[in-house]
Each structure stands twice: as C-alpha cells, then as structure tokens.
Scaffold this motif. Structure first.
Motif, PDB file in Angstrom:
ATOM      1  N   ALA A 273       0.867  -1.187   0.000  1.00  0.00           N
ATOM      2  CA  ALA A 273       0.000   0.000   0.000  1.00  0.00           C
ATOM      3  C   ALA A 273       0.904   1.237   0.000  1.00  0.00           C
ATOM      4  CB  ALA A 273      -0.890  -0.004   1.224  1.00  0.00           C
ATOM      5  N   VAL A 274       0.419   2.312  -0.598  1.00  0.00           N
ATOM      6  CA  VAL A 274       1.211   3.554  -0.637  1.00  0.00           C
ATOM      7  C   VAL A 274       0.374   4.650   0.014  1.00  0.00           C
ATOM      8  CG1 VAL A 274       2.352   5.244  -2.127  1.00  0.00           C
ATOM      9  CG2 VAL A 274       2.353   2.816  -2.768  1.00  0.00           C
ATOM     10  N   ILE A 275       0.899   5.189   1.112  1.00  0.00           N
ATOM     11  CA  ILE A 275       0.157   6.206   1.867  1.00  0.00           C
ATOM     12  C   ILE A 275       1.000   7.477   1.887  1.00  0.00           C
ATOM     13  CG2 ILE A 275      -1.028   6.705   4.063  1.00  0.00           C
ATOM     14  CD1 ILE A 275      -1.871   3.989   2.952  1.00  0.00           C
ATOM     15  N   THR A 276       0.452   8.553   1.372  1.00  0.00           N
ATOM     16  CA  THR A 276       1.210   9.811   1.388  1.00  0.00           C
ATOM     17  C   THR A 276       0.312  10.947   1.871  1.00  0.00           C
ATOM     18  OG1 THR A 276       0.652   9.992  -0.955  1.00  0.00           O
ATOM     19  CG2 THR A 276       2.888   9.315  -0.457  1.00  0.00           C
ATOM     20  N   ASN A 277       0.877  11.831   2.660  1.00  0.00           N
ATOM     21  CA  ASN A 277       0.162  13.029   3.127  1.00  0.00           C
ATOM     22  C   ASN A 277      -1.233  12.685   3.642  1.00  0.00           C
ATOM     23  OD1 ASN A 277       2.293  14.834   2.161  1.00  0.00           O
ATOM     24  ND2 ASN A 277       1.612  14.141   0.148  1.00  0.00           N
ATOM     25  N   ALA A 278      -1.306  11.741   4.559  1.00  0.00           N
ATOM     26  CA  ALA A 278      -2.624  11.315   5.044  1.00  0.00           C
ATOM     27  C   ALA A 278      -2.591  11.072   6.545  1.00  0.00           C
ATOM     28  CB  ALA A 278      -3.037  10.040   4.323  1.00  0.00           C
ATOM     29  N   ILE A 279      -3.770  11.161   7.139  1.00  0.00           N
ATOM     30  CA  ILE A 279      -3.926  10.800   8.554  1.00  0.00           C
ATOM     31  C   ILE A 279      -4.921   9.636   8.579  1.00  0.00           C
ATOM     32  CG2 ILE A 279      -4.709  11.586  10.820  1.00  0.00           C
ATOM     33  CD1 ILE A 279      -4.068  14.439   9.972  1.00  0.00           C
ATOM     34  N   ILE A 280      -4.514   8.515   9.116  1.00  0.00           N
ATOM     35  CA  ILE A 280      -5.401   7.336   9.089  1.00  0.00           C
ATOM     36  C   ILE A 280      -5.433   6.712  10.473  1.00  0.00           C
ATOM     37  CG2 ILE A 280      -5.906   5.128   7.979  1.00  0.00           C
ATOM     38  CD1 ILE A 280      -4.173   5.975   5.629  1.00  0.00           C
ATOM     39  N   ARG A 281      -6.621   6.545  11.006  1.00  0.00           N
ATOM     40  CA  ARG A 281      -6.731   5.848  12.308  1.00  0.00           C
ATOM     41  C   ARG A 281      -7.950   4.925  12.287  1.00  0.00           C
ATOM     42  NH1 ARG A 281      -7.685  11.572  14.644  1.00  0.00           N
ATOM     43  NH2 ARG A 281      -9.910  11.791  14.315  1.00  0.00           N
ATOM     44  N   ASN A 282      -7.917   3.892  13.131  1.00  0.00           N
ATOM     45  CA  ASN A 282      -9.027   2.928  13.265  1.00  0.00           C
ATOM     46  C   ASN A 282      -9.493   2.418  11.914  1.00  0.00           C
ATOM     47  OD1 ASN A 282      -9.307   3.489  16.171  1.00  0.00           O
ATOM     48  ND2 ASN A 282     -10.102   5.444  15.462  1.00  0.00           N
ATOM     49  N   SER A 283      -8.593   2.027  11.061  1.00  0.00           N
ATOM     50  CA  SER A 283      -8.973   1.685   9.689  1.00  0.00           C
ATOM     51  C   SER A 283      -8.198   0.475   9.176  1.00  0.00           C
ATOM     52  CB  SER A 283      -8.692   2.872   8.759  1.00  0.00           C
ATOM     53  OG  SER A 283      -9.494   3.977   9.115  1.00  0.00           O
ATOM     54  N   ILE A 284      -8.711  -0.085   8.087  1.00  0.00           N
ATOM     55  CA  ILE A 284      -8.014  -1.181   7.407  1.00  0.00           C
ATOM     56  C   ILE A 284      -7.785  -0.742   5.958  1.00  0.00           C
ATOM     57  CG2 ILE A 284      -8.157  -3.594   6.653  1.00  0.00           C
ATOM     58  CD1 ILE A 284     -10.108  -4.084   8.997  1.00  0.00           C
ATOM     59  N   ILE A 285      -6.522  -0.716   5.550  1.00  0.00           N
ATOM     60  CA  ILE A 285      -6.186  -0.321   4.183  1.00  0.00           C
ATOM     61  C   ILE A 285      -5.654  -1.559   3.463  1.00  0.00           C
ATOM     62  CG2 ILE A 285      -4.826   1.269   2.742  1.00  0.00           C
ATOM     63  CD1 ILE A 285      -6.750   2.716   4.738  1.00  0.00           C
ATOM     64  N   GLY A 286      -6.235  -1.856   2.307  1.00  0.00           N
ATOM     65  CA  GLY A 286      -5.939  -3.108   1.593  1.00  0.00           C
ATOM     66  C   GLY A 286      -4.580  -3.126   0.903  1.00  0.00           C
ATOM     67  N   ASN A 287      -4.263  -4.289   0.350  1.00  0.00           N
ATOM     68  CA  ASN A 287      -3.006  -4.457  -0.393  1.00  0.00           C
ATOM     69  C   ASN A 287      -3.029  -3.583  -1.645  1.00  0.00           C
ATOM     70  OD1 ASN A 287      -2.471  -6.436   1.459  1.00  0.00           O
ATOM     71  ND2 ASN A 287      -3.057  -8.117   0.100  1.00  0.00           N
ATOM     72  N   ASN A 288      -1.900  -3.009  -1.973  1.00  0.00           N
ATOM     73  CA  ASN A 288      -1.752  -2.197  -3.193  1.00  0.00           C
ATOM     74  C   ASN A 288      -2.672  -0.982  -3.243  1.00  0.00           C
ATOM     75  OD1 ASN A 288       0.192  -3.840  -4.655  1.00  0.00           O
ATOM     76  ND2 ASN A 288      -1.444  -5.359  -4.679  1.00  0.00           N
ATOM     77  N   ALA A 289      -3.305  -0.645  -2.123  1.00  0.00           N
ATOM     78  CA  ALA A 289      -4.175   0.542  -2.139  1.00  0.00           C
ATOM     79  C   ALA A 289      -3.298   1.790  -2.144  1.00  0.00           C
ATOM     80  CB  ALA A 289      -5.080   0.538  -0.920  1.00  0.00           C
ATOM     81  N   ARG A 290      -3.815   2.870  -2.718  1.00  0.00           N
ATOM     82  CA  ARG A 290      -3.083   4.142  -2.698  1.00  0.00           C
ATOM     83  C   ARG A 290      -3.966   5.190  -2.034  1.00  0.00           C
ATOM     84  NH1 ARG A 290      -1.737   5.692  -8.288  1.00  0.00           N
ATOM     85  NH2 ARG A 290      -3.471   4.346  -8.830  1.00  0.00           N
ATOM     86  N   VAL A 291      -3.453   5.808  -1.000  1.00  0.00           N
ATOM     87  CA  VAL A 291      -4.250   6.770  -0.231  1.00  0.00           C
ATOM     88  C   VAL A 291      -3.416   8.039  -0.063  1.00  0.00           C
ATOM     89  CG1 VAL A 291      -5.371   7.196   1.993  1.00  0.00           C
ATOM     90  CG2 VAL A 291      -5.399   4.882   1.028  1.00  0.00           C
ATOM     91  N   GLY A 292      -4.001   9.172  -0.388  1.00  0.00           N
ATOM     92  CA  GLY A 292      -3.233  10.421  -0.260  1.00  0.00           C
ATOM     93  C   GLY A 292      -4.100  11.626   0.027  1.00  0.00           C
ATOM     94  N   HIS A 293      -3.526  12.603   0.694  1.00  0.00           N
ATOM     95  CA  HIS A 293      -4.175  13.901   0.947  1.00  0.00           C
ATOM     96  C   HIS A 293      -5.563  13.734   1.557  1.00  0.00           C
ATOM     97  CE1 HIS A 293      -1.087  16.262  -1.066  1.00  0.00           C
ATOM     98  NE2 HIS A 293      -1.003  15.236  -1.905  1.00  0.00           N
ATOM     99  N   ILE A 294      -5.646  12.913   2.595  1.00  0.00           N
ATOM    100  CA  ILE A 294      -6.965  12.674   3.178  1.00  0.00           C
ATOM    101  C   ILE A 294      -6.823  12.249   4.632  1.00  0.00           C
ATOM    102  CG2 ILE A 294      -7.166  10.194   2.580  1.00  0.00           C
ATOM    103  CD1 ILE A 294     -10.050  10.956   1.586  1.00  0.00           C
ATOM    104  N   MET A 295      -7.911  12.469   5.387  1.00  0.00           N
ATOM    105  CA  MET A 295      -7.932  11.968   6.767  1.00  0.00           C
ATOM    106  C   MET A 295      -9.020  10.898   6.846  1.00  0.00           C
ATOM    107  SD  MET A 295      -8.434  14.243  10.103  1.00  0.00           S
ATOM    108  CE  MET A 295      -9.376  13.595  11.426  1.00  0.00           C
ATOM    109  N   LEU A 296      -8.652   9.711   7.274  1.00  0.00           N
ATOM    110  CA  LEU A 296      -9.617   8.603   7.339  1.00  0.00           C
ATOM    111  C   LEU A 296      -9.738   8.095   8.769  1.00  0.00           C
ATOM    112  CD1 LEU A 296      -8.573   6.410   4.237  1.00  0.00           C
ATOM    113  CD2 LEU A 296     -10.423   8.096   4.367  1.00  0.00           C
TER     114      LEU A 296
END
Ligand code: UTP
Length: 325
Positions: A273-296
């Motif tokens: 998974a690739v996570i950039t410029n993000a805030i993530i808590r209490n979450s499940i992020i899958g394989n190969n997912a791309r998450v950016g510029h977001i708060m989850l």
C-alpha cells in the motif's frame, strides 16, 4: 482431530469488499480472517480441516493450500441451504465414532481449546450478550444445556452460541441432520445447525457449554473494524518512515510505502500500500491501495483501491473563517 470450517457464504453484509473477495480472506490485523482461525486450530491440535467452500471458494482453497501444510478436504456447497446442510455435506469425510470440532469461518476466537477437546461431553462455546435475538441461544441448568433456540423472538436466554462446537462423536449429529433434511425441517428457510443440535438434545445427548470471552465477530464492517482494533492491541511498529508519526498499535506490512503521514492507532496497512500526506486511524487499508491527501477514520479501503483528497492553497486575512468540505 478433524475440524469442519464452513465458509461457503456470500458475506452480503460486507459488500462491497465481498464482491471480489470471500469474507474469510478479508484482512484484519495483518492477516485474513481465516488465517487467525487456522493458527488457533493448529495450536489446539487440529491436524485435518474439512473446509466447506462455495462463493469464491477457489480463492479460499488456494490461500489455505499456500499457507498451511495440514491435510485439507474441500467440499463444495453450491446451494446455500444453511449451516446444517453445509455440515451434512461433509459426511463422507467424517468418521462417525470420532470426535469432531466445528468452527464458523467468520469467528475469530481467543480461548484455550485444549480442555474443550478433552471434554467427556459434546460442548458448545457460548458468550453472554445483551441482545440475543441475532443468535442461536442456549438455555442451561447447572452447566448442562436444556434447550437451544435459533434467533429467539422472546428473550429466553442471553447465552449466545458463538460458532465453536465440539461433538464427542460425530455420528449423532449427522443422524440428526438427516432427520431435518428428510422431514424438510427448516427455520427461517434454512437447515439450521441449532435445530440439529436441539434434536440431539431431545434424543438424550448431553451437551455442556464452555465460555468464550474472546469472541470477535467479523461479519459486518463495524465488527470487522472492532475486531481489527482488539487484535492489534500490543502490535508495535518497529520501523520508521520519512515524515511519519506512527501511533501504535498498528500493523504495517513490511513492503508498504508511507510518507508524510500520521498512522494509527488501530490501523492495518496492507502489502505494497502507498500512503502519502494522510492521517489514518481505526482503519483497514488493503493491499496495493493508494491513499493520499486525506484523513480517514473507521474506514475500510479495499485492495488496489485509490483514495485521494485534495490539499488547498489559500490566502485569507485575519479573523476570516472558512470551512472546506
Ligand atoms: P453467515 O450467514 O453469518 O455468513 O454464516 P454469510 O452468509 O457469509 O454472510 P452474510 O449473512 O451474507 O453477510 C456463518 C458462517 O457459515 C457459513 C458462512 O460462510 C459463514 O462462515 N455458511 C452459512 C455456509 O458455509 N453455508 C451455509 O449454507 C450457510
């Protein structure tokens, strides 16, 4: 000892994730649901698993064969006629005079199974719940089960049957399911395991209960996230990532890429998974997912999914007030 693991269901309550993956392969705290179950079963001495597959069953089969070396038999349930029907299909692979363990494929548990496997009686895992209407329940007296009822409309007991069943001898269970099927006895349209066990009790079979305090349901998004949170406790990340703050407990796959992010607590980040410029808590992020510029928060992001928010460029004066949606 043999264990039967029914995993043929469609997992409708976990859509959209179960459109492309069988429920039991969904990642929770760093491994698929069924991986948690298999690890516990093998520790408890199970050396053969009969897995009832159906919906996306080839994926389950492939994953199990790749990760475990115990003996597997896969039984295909093409019509989902209920749990008792699923178990009934395993009859050719079970020795009637031998004990048998059954565990539902979406039940992660934390209980010492060693004494359970040595029980002189058939015994069912139970847990006290506030609202028993969603479950099969057991009415007991001095540790013995008097009666089992599937999803009771009236509250006769708050001891829910949690999906772990030890049968001292497999034979009477199959005779009981034969009876349900020959006589078309269904509850809510399905051949219910609870009904088969109740018929055994009426026939004089002794059943006891064993408490399962650690019972982690994975059937719905909110319970999957809750289970992720519980299983991650004590999971400490040892790696550092550029510009990142890691709030343990978290699980971060070794090959995930993180940059300028705040991760955790209670977050699982999948393989690559690739996570950039993000805030993530209490979450499940899958394989190969791309998450950016977001708060989850309390979010589930599937494999290969792409989620991007936006960052703003602003130039506002003193005492201004703006809210960006
Ligand atoms: P559930 O009914 O809770 O799971 O069955 P499901 O059908 O996968 O999920 P929903 O309700 O559509 O969201 C409990 C377990 O029993 C298996 C399921 O795969 C699950 O592991 N099962 C149930 C079978 O294998 N066959 C059946 O006919 C029924």
């Amino acid at each position: 000892m043999k264990a039967i693991i029914p995993v043929a269901g469609v997992g409708t309550r976990l859509r959209p994730h179960t459109f492309s993956h069988p429920k039991v392969l969904l990642n929770v705290a760093g491994k698929p649901i069924i991986g948690h179950i298999m690890d516990k079963l093998i520790t408890a001495g199970i050396d053969e698993a009969i897995v009832i597959v159906g919906y996306l069953g080839n994926m389950v089969e492939e994953w199990l064969l790749k990760h475990y070396s115990i003996k597997f038999t896969f039984v295909n349930q093409t019509e989902l006629l209920g749990l008792a029907h699923a178990i009934w299909m395993c009859k050719p692979y079970v020795i009637e005079s031998e004990p048998l363990f059954i565990i539902l494929g979406d039940t992660i548990f934390d209980v010492d199974l060693e004494p359970v496997m040595k029980s002189p009686f058939s015994t069912l895992g139970v847990k006290e719940v506030e609202d028993p209407r969603r479950f099969g329940v057991a009415v007991t007296d001095e540790g013995k089960i008097l009666k089992l009822v599937e999803k009771p409309d009236t509250p006769i007991s708050n001891l829910a049957i949690v999906g772990l069943y030890f049968l001292h001898h497999a034979g009477p269970l199959f005779a009981s399911i034969d009876h349900l099927i020959e006589n078309e006895i269904r509850t809510k349209g399905e051949y219910q395991l609870t009904d088969a066990l109740q018929f055994m009790i009426e026939g004089g079979e002794t059943f006891t209960t064993f408490p399962v305090f650690g019972w982690y349901d994975c059937g719905k998004p909110e319970t999957l996230l809750n289970t992720n949170e519980i299983l991650l406790k004590n999971n400490i990340s040892t790696k550092t990532y550029p510009g990142c703050i890691i709030n343990d407990p978290v699980f971060i796959a070794d090959n995930a890429v993180l940059e300028n992010a705040i991760i955790g607590p209670y977050t699982t980040i999948g393989e690559k998974a690739v996570i950039t410029n993000a805030i993530i808590r209490n979450s499940i992020i899958g394989n190969n997912a791309r998450v950016g510029h977001i708060m989850l928060d309390h979010s589930i992001v599937g494999n290969n999914a792409f989620v991007a928010g936006s960052s703003q460029e602003i130039n506002i004066g003193d005492y201004s007030e703006i809210r960006v949606g």
